[in-house]
Design a protein around this motif. Structure first.
Motif, PDB file in Angstrom:
ATOM      1  N   THR A 142      78.592  10.942  63.195  1.00  0.00           N
ATOM      2  CA  THR A 142      78.026  12.019  63.999  1.00  0.00           C
ATOM      3  C   THR A 142      76.647  11.644  64.522  1.00  0.00           C
ATOM      4  O   THR A 142      76.341  11.833  65.704  1.00  0.00           O
ATOM      5  CB  THR A 142      77.941  13.314  63.174  1.00  0.00           C
ATOM      6  N   CYS A 143      75.801  11.094  63.663  1.00  0.00           N
ATOM      7  CA  CYS A 143      74.443  10.734  64.081  1.00  0.00           C
ATOM      8  C   CYS A 143      74.444   9.638  65.146  1.00  0.00           C
ATOM      9  O   CYS A 143      73.762   9.745  66.171  1.00  0.00           O
ATOM     10  CB  CYS A 143      73.634  10.271  62.872  1.00  0.00           C
ATOM     11  N   LEU A 144      75.212   8.595  64.920  1.00  0.00           N
ATOM     12  CA  LEU A 144      75.176   7.442  65.821  1.00  0.00           C
ATOM     13  C   LEU A 144      75.913   7.693  67.131  1.00  0.00           C
ATOM     14  O   LEU A 144      75.545   7.147  68.171  1.00  0.00           O
ATOM     15  CB  LEU A 144      75.763   6.210  65.119  1.00  0.00           C
ATOM     16  N   SER A 145      76.944   8.521  67.096  1.00  0.00           N
ATOM     17  CA  SER A 145      77.727   8.763  68.318  1.00  0.00           C
ATOM     18  C   SER A 145      77.051   9.736  69.264  1.00  0.00           C
ATOM     19  O   SER A 145      77.578  10.024  70.333  1.00  0.00           O
ATOM     20  CB  SER A 145      79.129   9.274  67.961  1.00  0.00           C
ATOM     21  N   ARG A 146      75.869  10.249  68.903  1.00  0.00           N
ATOM     22  CA  ARG A 146      75.108  11.080  69.848  1.00  0.00           C
ATOM     23  C   ARG A 146      74.466  10.206  70.933  1.00  0.00           C
ATOM     24  O   ARG A 146      74.034  10.716  71.961  1.00  0.00           O
ATOM     25  CB  ARG A 146      73.994  11.848  69.137  1.00  0.00           C
ATOM     26  N   SER A 147      74.384   8.902  70.700  1.00  0.00           N
ATOM     27  CA  SER A 147      73.684   8.000  71.621  1.00  0.00           C
ATOM     28  C   SER A 147      74.492   7.770  72.886  1.00  0.00           C
ATOM     29  O   SER A 147      75.718   7.593  72.838  1.00  0.00           O
ATOM     30  CB  SER A 147      73.416   6.652  70.941  1.00  0.00           C
ATOM     31  N   ALA A 148      73.791   7.761  74.029  1.00  0.00           N
ATOM     32  CA  ALA A 148      74.440   7.416  75.292  1.00  0.00           C
ATOM     33  C   ALA A 148      74.639   5.912  75.413  1.00  0.00           C
ATOM     34  O   ALA A 148      75.627   5.455  75.988  1.00  0.00           O
ATOM     35  CB  ALA A 148      73.615   7.940  76.465  1.00  0.00           C
ATOM     36  N   THR A 149      73.708   5.126  74.863  1.00  0.00           N
ATOM     37  CA  THR A 149      73.807   3.668  74.912  1.00  0.00           C
ATOM     38  C   THR A 149      73.295   3.098  73.593  1.00  0.00           C
ATOM     39  O   THR A 149      72.529   3.748  72.870  1.00  0.00           O
ATOM     40  CB  THR A 149      72.960   3.077  76.059  1.00  0.00           C
ATOM     41  N   HIS A 150      73.698   1.864  73.299  1.00  0.00           N
ATOM     42  CA  HIS A 150      73.175   1.250  72.083  1.00  0.00           C
ATOM     43  C   HIS A 150      71.714   0.860  72.255  1.00  0.00           C
ATOM     44  O   HIS A 150      70.959   0.816  71.286  1.00  0.00           O
ATOM     45  CB  HIS A 150      74.025   0.033  71.693  1.00  0.00           C
ATOM     46  N   GLU A 151      71.273   0.595  73.522  1.00  0.00           N
ATOM     47  CA  GLU A 151      69.862   0.289  73.740  1.00  0.00           C
ATOM     48  C   GLU A 151      68.972   1.485  73.442  1.00  0.00           C
ATOM     49  O   GLU A 151      67.803   1.324  73.080  1.00  0.00           O
ATOM     50  CB  GLU A 151      69.624  -0.166  75.193  1.00  0.00           C
ATOM     51  N   GLY A 152      69.523   2.696  73.606  1.00  0.00           N
ATOM     52  CA  GLY A 152      68.737   3.899  73.372  1.00  0.00           C
ATOM     53  C   GLY A 152      68.813   4.412  71.947  1.00  0.00           C
ATOM     54  O   GLY A 152      68.346   5.518  71.669  1.00  0.00           O
ATOM     55  N   THR A 153      69.394   3.638  71.029  1.00  0.00           N
ATOM     56  CA  THR A 153      69.530   4.056  69.628  1.00  0.00           C
ATOM     57  C   THR A 153      68.470   3.366  68.778  1.00  0.00           C
ATOM     58  O   THR A 153      68.300   2.153  68.835  1.00  0.00           O
ATOM     59  CB  THR A 153      70.931   3.695  69.090  1.00  0.00           C
ATOM     60  N   PHE A 154      67.747   4.181  67.977  1.00  0.00           N
ATOM     61  CA  PHE A 154      66.713   3.636  67.100  1.00  0.00           C
ATOM     62  C   PHE A 154      66.957   4.169  65.693  1.00  0.00           C
ATOM     63  O   PHE A 154      66.965   5.380  65.478  1.00  0.00           O
ATOM     64  CB  PHE A 154      65.322   4.050  67.589  1.00  0.00           C
TER      65      PHE A 154
END
Length: 599
Positions: A142-154
């Protein structure tokens, strides 16, 4: 703590720009709903007669990425008022007893972070996650799949990978492992189907059937080659499909179909600080603004006069500025192109075929979809922007960064590699001995260049830049000109001859920050006779913002600003009787680009 007061803030500390989460469905038709995200813009408070303290009366917030664009009278785009709600709260005191308190509060909470449960259904361009407190595979997902792109995930502070591959100290939960195994088999089935290597007996139409047929063909112990070791099965620990019974179904015919209920009709009325009617939501990318009803306090004739003064009773639409990915350069140019496309569709389609430019084609395709109600103008803009950003992220960045209008018009109005509109031949017309060089003319953009202006030997061009006109700029684009490079044989200055196979239907002249006379029409001598271009669009720049003016077929000038006027255009005068100063500068911004269309 919010939990102790049922998520109704005991003390609400505010500042402008504070991110907040709305916690009550106060006006669903204006997207003021439970779970909506916003940021504080301003508020109204008053002195309470009993407490002698300032008390919050109305909070104004700007909705963040609402499903529908909201425009309330007297307020900026997507800014809505929220009034206090009275609620009974069960409060637990230190001795464990519960007391009931009835209190009034604005139903918002500070929104610097949220739980995985609350974040469900949201998409984040920039998604900062703290995974150490996640206790299950589903929570990580749930937390990780909120990201639109992997570059925008921290990911803060790392994470425990065993939480993903194990569940509470044991192997991966059976239902999750089962799901992943079936997806691996479906992936292999899809590949074999694409490669026409799947036998005819593997033809199930639902997941369980087609997997069972595939395993019967391949064998129960068959596993895809690249399957992760944690998903593999053995004879001792087999993989078995879950038992499932087919649901009963039947085709509904006209005789047994339930009668359709009439749609509910909403009455227009007042609520709190505004009047509005509910919006009929379109599918996917369309984003219509909320419709504001006629003011019941004004007679219909006066309302009509007010609308005429504001919008001129014209059927034109503009793009709305994107406050997250600054879009004013796109909005100004694409608003003009949309209105030109509606009025001069055949010419813009000819231009499309002439250039075969991918960005221009994407824009025109978006216009066609919008004309059929299948895509918003902002969706068409974003499709082009995505294409250009993927091609050159430095020139066409996302986020709060501007775009040079010169780069944008070149990207949109330059022919593809296999297309050109003519040739530019450099030769010596004195001795004829210089090796002639020919290059293709691919751009329909003329960018004003002081050197070209001064080096030209065309006698009708002035030597002083400020006295020039956009028609003379066009002549530099179309006609031959002398350049300072000498002939290698006789030393005479070379001549650049221009030969056009196709004259562009749309011509763009970029003058930058120069002051010159804006020609209403441009006359050019072609090999087939004289042709005329008429000004149809003007782009202005100032204070780090682009706006535009559309010139209709009656020479009426219509101003658009994606921030201030949103979708509307405002009439500013008539090109026929407007002086040049009025055309060159409007609302504090100076003209930088003019668009002409073949008459």
């Amino acid at each position: 703590m919010p939990k102790a007061s049922e998520h109704k803030a005991g003390v609400l500390k505010l500042c402008k720009g504070l991110p907040v989460l709305i916690k009550y469905n106060q006006a669903t038709e204006c997207c003021v709903t439970n779970g909506a995200e916003a940021k504080v813009v301003d508020w109204i408070s008053y002195y309470h007669p009993h407490t002698k303290m300032r008390t919050l009366k109305t909070l104004f917030v700007e909705l963040q990425n609402p499903p529908t664009l909201i425009q309330l009278p007297g307020l900026p785009l997507n800014v809505v008022p929220i009034s206090p709600e009275s609620r009974e709260v069960n409060c637990e005191v230190p001795d464990g007893s519960i007391i009931k308190i009835n209190r009034s509060q604005i139903p918002v909470l500070p929104n610097f972070a949220m739980t995985d449960y609350c974040s469900q259904g949201r998409t984040r361009p920039f998604n900062v996650v703290h995974l150490n407190n996640c206790t299950s595979h589903q929570s990580y997902y749930t937390c990780l799949s909120r990201s639109a792109t992997h570059e925008g995930t921290f990911i803060l502070n790392g994470f425990n990978s065993s939480t993903i591959t194990h569940s509470e100290g044991h192997a991966l939960a059976g239902n999750i492992r089962q799901e992943f195994r079936e997806l691996e088999l479906l992936d292999e089935i899809s590949r074999l189907k694409y490669e026409t290597m799947l036998p005819q007996e593997v033809d199930g139409i639902v997941r369980r059937d087609i997997i069972a047929q595939f395993r019967k063909w391949k064998g129960q112990n068959h596993m895809p080659e690249n399957m992760h070791e944690s998903l593999r099965w053995t004879k001792r620990i087999p993989f078995q499909l879950s038992p499932c019974e087919d649901a009963q179904w039947k085709i509904v015919t006209g005789s047994n179909r339930k009668p359709r209920q009439e749609k509910t009709t909403f009455a227009v009325g007042h609520k709190n600080m505004s009047t509005y009617v509910p919006v009929q939501h379109n599918q996917r990318k369309c984003a219509p603004t909320v419709a504001i009803p006629d003011n019941p306090l004004l007679p219909s004739s006066k309302m009509h006069q007010r609308r005429s003064a504001e919008s001129g009773d014209q059927d034109m639409t503009g793009l709305i500025w994107d406050s997250e990915n600054y879009s004013c350069a796109y909005d100004s140019l694409f608003t003009l192109m949309w209105n030109i496309w509606k009025a001069e569709k055949d010419k813009t389609m000819d231009q499309r075929q002439m250039m075969n430019n991918a960005a221009f084609n994407t824009l025109i395709n978006g216009f066609e979809l919008h004309s059929h109600g299948e895509l918003s103008l902002e969706g068409a803009r974003d499709d082009v922007r995505t294409l250009l950003s993927q091609r050159n992220i430095q020139e066409f960045p996302l986020g709060a960064h501007g775009v040079d209008i010169k780069d944008l018009i070149h990207a949109l109005f330059t022919c593809a590699d296999d297309k050109s509109i003519g040739d530019e031949v450099t030769l010596c017309d004195n001795c004829g001995l210089h090796d002639a060089r020919s290059i293709s003319i691919k751009s329909v953009v003329y960018v004003f260049c002081k050197d070209n202006w001064q080096l030209s030997d065309m006698h009708e061009l002035p030597s002083i830049i400020e006295e020039g006109t956009t028609e003379q700029c066009a002549l530099l684009y179309f006609k031959s000109m002398r350049i300072s490079a000498p002939c290698t044989a006789c030393g005479h200055n070379l001549l650049v001859q221009k030969q056009f196979d196709n004259y562009p239907k749309v011509l763009v002249i970029h003058i930058g920050d120069q002051i010159m006379q804006i020609s209403h029409i441009i006359k050019v001598e072609s090999h087939a006779g004289p042709i005329t271009y008429r000004v149809r669009g003007l782009i202005y720049y100032g204070s780090f913002h682009f706006t535009s003016t559309y010139v209709d077929e009656h020479n009426v000038m219509w101003y658009h600003d994606g921030i201030q006027t949103a979708r509307r255009h405002e009439r500013t005068g008539n090109m026929t009787n407007a002086n040049n100063d009025t055309i060159l500068r409007i609302r504090g911004r100076q003209l930088c680009t003019a668009i002409y269309v073949l008459a």
